[in-house]
Scaffold this motif. Structure first.
Motif, PDB file in Angstrom:
ATOM      1  N   ARG A  60      28.687   1.608 -32.819  1.00 17.74           N
ATOM      2  CA  ARG A  60      27.826   1.578 -31.613  1.00 17.74           C
ATOM      3  C   ARG A  60      26.364   1.119 -32.005  1.00 17.74           C
ATOM      4  O   ARG A  60      25.971   1.156 -32.891  1.00 17.74           O
ATOM      5  N   ILE A  61      25.978   0.683 -30.885  1.00 21.08           N
ATOM      6  CA  ILE A  61      24.615   0.107 -30.877  1.00 21.08           C
ATOM      7  C   ILE A  61      23.521   1.370 -30.969  1.00 21.08           C
ATOM      8  O   ILE A  61      23.675   2.377 -30.173  1.00 21.08           O
ATOM      9  N   MET A  62      22.304   0.898 -31.817  1.00 21.17           N
ATOM     10  CA  MET A  62      21.481   1.866 -31.956  1.00 21.17           C
ATOM     11  C   MET A  62      19.986   1.510 -31.562  1.00 21.17           C
ATOM     12  O   MET A  62      19.087   2.163 -31.599  1.00 21.17           O
ATOM     13  N   GLY A  63      19.891   0.137 -31.233  1.00 25.61           N
ATOM     14  CA  GLY A  63      18.875  -0.397 -30.791  1.00 25.61           C
ATOM     15  C   GLY A  63      18.607  -1.851 -30.737  1.00 25.61           C
ATOM     16  O   GLY A  63      19.594  -2.383 -31.344  1.00 25.61           O
ATOM     17  N   PHE A  64      17.739  -2.394 -29.843  1.00 23.79           N
ATOM     18  CA  PHE A  64      17.682  -3.958 -29.583  1.00 23.79           C
ATOM     19  C   PHE A  64      16.434  -4.339 -29.452  1.00 23.79           C
ATOM     20  O   PHE A  64      15.456  -3.810 -28.528  1.00 23.79           O
ATOM     21  N   SER A  65      15.804  -5.401 -30.159  1.00 20.76           N
ATOM     22  CA  SER A  65      14.379  -5.828 -30.237  1.00 20.76           C
ATOM     23  C   SER A  65      14.324  -7.024 -29.466  1.00 20.76           C
ATOM     24  O   SER A  65      14.991  -7.606 -29.112  1.00 20.76           O
ATOM     25  N   ASP A  66      12.873  -7.003 -29.274  1.00 20.66           N
ATOM     26  CA  ASP A  66      12.734  -8.396 -28.597  1.00 20.66           C
ATOM     27  C   ASP A  66      12.840  -9.425 -29.299  1.00 20.66           C
ATOM     28  O   ASP A  66      13.003 -10.580 -28.810  1.00 20.66           O
ATOM     29  N   THR A  67      12.794  -9.301 -30.633  1.00 23.87           N
ATOM     30  CA  THR A  67      13.080 -10.511 -31.456  1.00 23.87           C
ATOM     31  C   THR A  67      14.570 -10.982 -31.641  1.00 23.87           C
ATOM     32  O   THR A  67      15.039 -11.808 -32.298  1.00 23.87           O
ATOM     33  N   GLY A 125      19.114   8.998 -38.066  1.00 25.70           N
ATOM     34  CA  GLY A 125      18.215   8.711 -36.972  1.00 25.70           C
ATOM     35  C   GLY A 125      17.933   7.207 -37.099  1.00 25.70           C
ATOM     36  O   GLY A 125      17.768   6.626 -38.374  1.00 25.70           O
ATOM     37  N   VAL A 126      17.707   6.571 -36.087  1.00 23.85           N
ATOM     38  CA  VAL A 126      17.367   4.918 -35.970  1.00 23.85           C
ATOM     39  C   VAL A 126      16.200   4.839 -34.806  1.00 23.85           C
ATOM     40  O   VAL A 126      16.478   5.344 -33.837  1.00 23.85           O
ATOM     41  N   PRO A 176      14.206  15.712 -43.153  1.00 24.66           N
ATOM     42  CA  PRO A 176      13.596  14.647 -42.335  1.00 24.66           C
ATOM     43  C   PRO A 176      14.542  13.784 -41.807  1.00 24.66           C
ATOM     44  O   PRO A 176      14.720  12.558 -42.076  1.00 24.66           O
ATOM     45  N   ASN A 177      15.708  14.346 -40.966  1.00 28.57           N
ATOM     46  CA  ASN A 177      16.722  13.426 -40.456  1.00 28.57           C
ATOM     47  C   ASN A 177      16.982  13.641 -39.044  1.00 28.57           C
ATOM     48  O   ASN A 177      18.085  13.154 -38.516  1.00 28.57           O
ATOM     49  N   HIS A 178      16.117  14.010 -38.287  1.00 28.65           N
ATOM     50  CA  HIS A 178      16.590  14.303 -36.901  1.00 28.65           C
ATOM     51  C   HIS A 178      16.155  13.424 -36.064  1.00 28.65           C
ATOM     52  O   HIS A 178      16.678  12.612 -35.108  1.00 28.65           O
ATOM     53  N   ARG A 179      14.592  13.246 -35.671  1.00 22.23           N
ATOM     54  CA  ARG A 179      14.118  12.497 -34.725  1.00 22.23           C
ATOM     55  C   ARG A 179      13.027  11.510 -35.340  1.00 22.23           C
ATOM     56  O   ARG A 179      12.143  11.794 -36.180  1.00 22.23           O
ATOM     57  N   TYR A 180      13.028  10.173 -35.209  1.00 24.87           N
ATOM     58  CA  TYR A 180      12.283   9.166 -35.543  1.00 24.87           C
ATOM     59  C   TYR A 180      11.667   8.266 -34.550  1.00 24.87           C
ATOM     60  O   TYR A 180      12.627   7.875 -33.699  1.00 24.87           O
TER      61      TYR A 180
END
Length: 201
Positions: A60-67, A125-126, A176-180
């Motif tokens: 599943r996708i976790m993020g998408f940047s302008d680059t 987290g991502v 440290p694994n929940h929210r970043y």
């Protein structure tokens, strides 16, 4: 899109140019995983993850940047053995939507950056910044500390459980694994989690 069977999205992200990246399944709960960019399929079950000998089973996708960097979390299959391993990887696309690079950031049982030992999986987290930097975290296997959690910025260690000091004197980060989050300027990053110590201690 014409010719595509798509049963529904899991996650979707827009870049600043308005391009839409969506991950989902071809059939509810049972179909192949697919990644669409503006309706065009750019990754699917059976595609290479970026590590020789491994292909995607599901993701599943976790993020998408302008680059053009797209982060994917999922299960990879080792060709020849059929072993299924947690994987975290990126797909980079150009302005026309063509895939130009596939890279693996973490693969279960394989070495992590920064001398952290082997990756335990899964990535928890991502956050993908618009400039293409990736803030991510999970658990490592290293000697007797096989449950230590970490946060990395690309391949640079930011937080290691039980070692990195929190903002509270004498209390290191515990889990440290929940929210970043990664702020878009000045390299600022934010984390929310638990510190070591008993309540009121």
């Amino acid at each position: 899109p014409t010719g595509e069977t798509f049963a529904g999205s899991q996650f979707m992200f827009l870049d600043s140019a308005g391009r839409l990246a969506i991950s989902g399944k071809t059939v509810f709960f049972a179909g192949d995983a697919v990644l669409l960019l503006d309706g065009v399929r750019i990754a699917e079950t059976g595609d290479p993850i970026g590590e020789p000998g491994f292909v995607w089973d599901e993701f599943r996708i976790m993020g998408f940047s302008d680059t053009g960097l797209i982060a994917l979390r999922g299960i990879a299959v080792e060709m020849g053995t059929g072993s299924e391993l947690d994987a975290f990887a990126t797909v980079e696309v150009d302005a026309a939507g063509n895939v130009v690079q596939r890279s693996v950031l973490a693969l279960e049982g394989r070495p992590l950056p920064a001398g952290l030992g082997d990756f335990r999986g899964p990535v928890r987290g991502v956050h993908v910044a618009q400039d293409g930097r990736v803030l991510w975290g999970g658990s490592r296997q290293s000697g007797s500390f096989d449950d230590d959690d970490f946060i990395l910025l690309d391949q640079t260690l930011l937080v290691l459980e039980g070692t990195t000091p929190s903002p509270f004197p004498g209390l290191p980060w515990r889990i440290p694994n929940h929210r970043y989050w990664l702020a878009p300027v000045a390299g600022t990053w934010l984390a929310s989690n638990i510190v070591a110590g008993e309540p009121g201690g």
